[in-house]
Design a protein around this motif. Structure first.
Motif, PDB file in Angstrom:
ATOM      1  N   ALA A   1     -18.997   0.752  17.560  1.00  0.00           N
ATOM      2  CA  ALA A   1     -18.461   0.195  18.800  1.00  0.00           C
ATOM      3  C   ALA A   1     -16.933   0.180  18.792  1.00  0.00           C
ATOM      4  N   ASN A   2     -16.338   1.056  17.983  1.00  0.00           N
ATOM      5  CA  ASN A   2     -14.884   1.090  17.866  1.00  0.00           C
ATOM      6  C   ASN A   2     -14.308   2.464  18.177  1.00  0.00           C
ATOM      7  N   VAL A   3     -13.033   2.463  18.502  1.00  0.00           N
ATOM      8  CA  VAL A   3     -12.256   3.689  18.655  1.00  0.00           C
ATOM      9  C   VAL A   3     -11.301   3.759  17.469  1.00  0.00           C
ATOM     10  N   LEU A   4     -11.408   4.807  16.666  1.00  0.00           N
ATOM     11  CA  LEU A   4     -10.553   4.973  15.494  1.00  0.00           C
ATOM     12  C   LEU A   4      -9.483   6.004  15.789  1.00  0.00           C
ATOM     13  N   VAL A   5      -8.245   5.642  15.472  1.00  0.00           N
ATOM     14  CA  VAL A   5      -7.102   6.517  15.717  1.00  0.00           C
ATOM     15  C   VAL A   5      -6.334   6.713  14.417  1.00  0.00           C
ATOM     16  N   PHE A   6      -6.071   7.971  14.077  1.00  0.00           N
ATOM     17  CA  PHE A   6      -5.242   8.312  12.929  1.00  0.00           C
ATOM     18  C   PHE A   6      -3.981   8.972  13.475  1.00  0.00           C
ATOM     19  N   ARG A   7      -2.850   8.319  13.270  1.00  0.00           N
ATOM     20  CA  ARG A   7      -1.578   8.818  13.799  1.00  0.00           C
ATOM     21  C   ARG A   7      -0.719   9.368  12.672  1.00  0.00           C
ATOM     22  N   TYR A   8      -0.190  10.571  12.868  1.00  0.00           N
ATOM     23  CA  TYR A   8       0.698  11.204  11.891  1.00  0.00           C
ATOM     24  C   TYR A   8       2.096  11.301  12.495  1.00  0.00           C
ATOM     25  N   GLY A   9       3.061  10.615  11.882  1.00  0.00           N
ATOM     26  CA  GLY A   9       4.420  10.635  12.409  1.00  0.00           C
ATOM     27  C   GLY A   9       5.318   9.711  11.614  1.00  0.00           C
ATOM     28  N   THR A  10       6.529   9.563  12.064  1.00  0.00           N
ATOM     29  CA  THR A  10       7.499   8.702  11.387  1.00  0.00           C
ATOM     30  C   THR A  10       7.326   7.258  11.848  1.00  0.00           C
ATOM     31  N   THR A  11       7.968   6.339  11.137  1.00  0.00           N
ATOM     32  CA  THR A  11       7.956   4.934  11.520  1.00  0.00           C
ATOM     33  C   THR A  11       9.383   4.385  11.475  1.00  0.00           C
ATOM     34  N   ALA A  12       9.676   3.449  12.360  1.00  0.00           N
ATOM     35  CA  ALA A  12      10.997   2.814  12.386  1.00  0.00           C
ATOM     36  C   ALA A  12      11.059   1.602  11.458  1.00  0.00           C
ATOM     37  N   ASN A  13       9.932   1.242  10.854  1.00  0.00           N
ATOM     38  CA  ASN A  13       9.863   0.059   9.993  1.00  0.00           C
ATOM     39  C   ASN A  13      10.250   0.427   8.565  1.00  0.00           C
ATOM     40  N   ASP A  14      11.408  -0.019   8.126  1.00  0.00           N
ATOM     41  CA  ASP A  14      11.900   0.293   6.781  1.00  0.00           C
ATOM     42  C   ASP A  14      10.998  -0.262   5.685  1.00  0.00           C
ATOM     43  N   LYS A  15      10.319  -1.365   5.945  1.00  0.00           N
ATOM     44  CA  LYS A  15       9.435  -1.946   4.934  1.00  0.00           C
ATOM     45  C   LYS A  15       8.260  -1.011   4.635  1.00  0.00           C
ATOM     46  N   ILE A  16       7.838  -0.271   5.654  1.00  0.00           N
ATOM     47  CA  ILE A  16       6.722   0.657   5.476  1.00  0.00           C
ATOM     48  C   ILE A  16       7.201   1.954   4.840  1.00  0.00           C
ATOM     49  N   CYS A  17       8.248   2.530   5.389  1.00  0.00           N
ATOM     50  CA  CYS A  17       8.801   3.776   4.846  1.00  0.00           C
ATOM     51  C   CYS A  17      10.284   3.837   5.194  1.00  0.00           C
ATOM     52  N   ALA A  18      11.124   3.860   4.171  1.00  0.00           N
ATOM     53  CA  ALA A  18      12.570   3.837   4.390  1.00  0.00           C
ATOM     54  C   ALA A  18      13.122   5.194   4.804  1.00  0.00           C
ATOM     55  N   ASP A  19      12.410   6.252   4.477  1.00  0.00           N
ATOM     56  CA  ASP A  19      12.836   7.606   4.817  1.00  0.00           C
ATOM     57  C   ASP A  19      12.466   7.892   6.270  1.00  0.00           C
ATOM     58  N   LYS A  20      13.461   7.949   7.144  1.00  0.00           N
ATOM     59  CA  LYS A  20      13.214   8.108   8.571  1.00  0.00           C
ATOM     60  C   LYS A  20      12.666   9.480   8.941  1.00  0.00           C
ATOM     61  N   LYS A  21      12.788  10.445   8.034  1.00  0.00           N
ATOM     62  CA  LYS A  21      12.288  11.790   8.314  1.00  0.00           C
ATOM     63  C   LYS A  21      10.883  12.022   7.757  1.00  0.00           C
ATOM     64  N   LYS A  22      10.438  11.098   6.924  1.00  0.00           N
ATOM     65  CA  LYS A  22       9.138  11.265   6.275  1.00  0.00           C
ATOM     66  C   LYS A  22       8.004  10.875   7.229  1.00  0.00           C
ATOM     67  N   LYS A  23       7.065  11.755   7.416  1.00  0.00           N
ATOM     68  CA  LYS A  23       5.918  11.465   8.265  1.00  0.00           C
ATOM     69  C   LYS A  23       4.789  10.883   7.432  1.00  0.00           C
ATOM     70  N   ILE A  24       4.136   9.905   8.003  1.00  0.00           N
ATOM     71  CA  ILE A  24       3.044   9.209   7.308  1.00  0.00           C
ATOM     72  C   ILE A  24       1.833   9.133   8.243  1.00  0.00           C
TER      73      ILE A  24
END
Length: 283
Positions: free
Chosen positions: A43-66
């Motif tokens: 009964a759920n919609v699952l989404v997998f997103r591939y891209g950068t994040t603006a949150n430094d705590k998650i990933c400090a490298d602004k060019k790195k896609k996660i």
């Protein structure tokens, strides 16, 4: 009960035979990583997103896609779909009050309690769902998990940091899918409030707990734990991405919160600590 020390001894997820398409990608064939993969499960919609994040705590490298995963309930999908059809306006309280099958009985599943209920996150969720709803006119029209979708997901995750549960309960993702993604990712993190019921996710996710009693209970069920608390507690690893640790690292670089199997630093830590659970102070 899972033997944590035995699982952590090799400091890696078990090696498995990779699909042919993934072997080809390793050999250099250019298989494009899709920016978003969407499917329904239960009964759920699952989404997998591939891209950068603006949150430094998650990933400090602004060019790195996660890769980040999102679990929306069918009720939330239908709510946004109806708004698009009627021209109405989304309301945050209404939206989060129908997080039934995706957030379950999480202690923060009431409007205003969860950090994801902040405006920035909320507006991102609404924008994402509106975009998805424009491509599908009903929940039934969403694709179910199939071999082609698995191929897309594995290609996204290969040699990439995966953040399970950016929104919604990550144990809603099928266990075999989680297992394969973890085995081919660069590293991953994940937290579950369903640690009492879904112990099969202990190798991959941290038990999300809020006191030392819960941490002890989770440990007996095979989990390492992530303790979010307002109390000062000793004897646990301080989250390196926290204010208290001086933001020494990011989730993507650290990898500590990757369940009983993961965490590239676990081998070193376990040699000098009996407890490898992680704590963070909630301000």
């Amino acid at each position: 009960m899972i033997d944590l020390k035995e699982l952590q001894k090799n400091n890696t997820v078990k090696t498995k035979e990779l699909p042919v398409f993934l072997e080809n990608s390793i050999q250099g064939s250019k298989i494009k990583k899709l920016p978003r993969v969407v499917f329904k499960h239960g009964a759920n919609v699952l989404v997998f997103r591939y891209g950068t994040t603006a949150n430094d705590k998650i990933c400090a490298d602004k060019k790195k896609k996660i890769v980040q995963t999102y679990t929306f309930s069918r009720s939330q999908f239908d709510y946004i779909l109806n708004i698009l059809k009627t021209g109405g306006k989304a309301n945050a309280k209404d939206f989060f009050s129908i997080a039934d099958t995706n957030c379950l009985d999480c202690v923060f599943n009431s409007y205003g309690l969860c950090y994801t209920h902040k405006y920035t996150q909320y507006s991102g969720f609404i924008s994402m769902l509106k975009s998805i709803c424009k491509g599908f006119d009903s929940f039934e029209s969403l694709p179910s998990l199939n071999d082609e979708i698995k191929k897309q997901l594995f290609n996204q995750a290969f040699n990439t940091y995966v953040r399970f549960g950016t929104y919604g309960e990550p144990s809603a993702i099928p266990i075999d899918l989680v297992d394969t993604i973890c085995s081919i990712s660069e590293t991953w993190t994940g937290y579950t409030h369903q640690w009492v019921r879904r112990t099969e996710y202990a190798p991959y996710f941290m038990a999300s707990v809020h006191n030392t009693h819960q941490e002890s209970m989770a440990h007996k069920k095979g989990f390492r734990a992530y303790i979010a608390t307002e109390d000062e507690i000793d004897g646990f690893i301080q989250c390196p991405a926290s204010k208290e640790a001086g933001y020494k690292s990011s989730c993507a670089a650290c990898g500590l919160c990757s369940g009983a199997l993961g965490a590239k630093n676990i081998r070193k830590l376990i040699q000098r600590r009996d407890n490898t659970s992680v704590k963070i102070f909630v301000h």
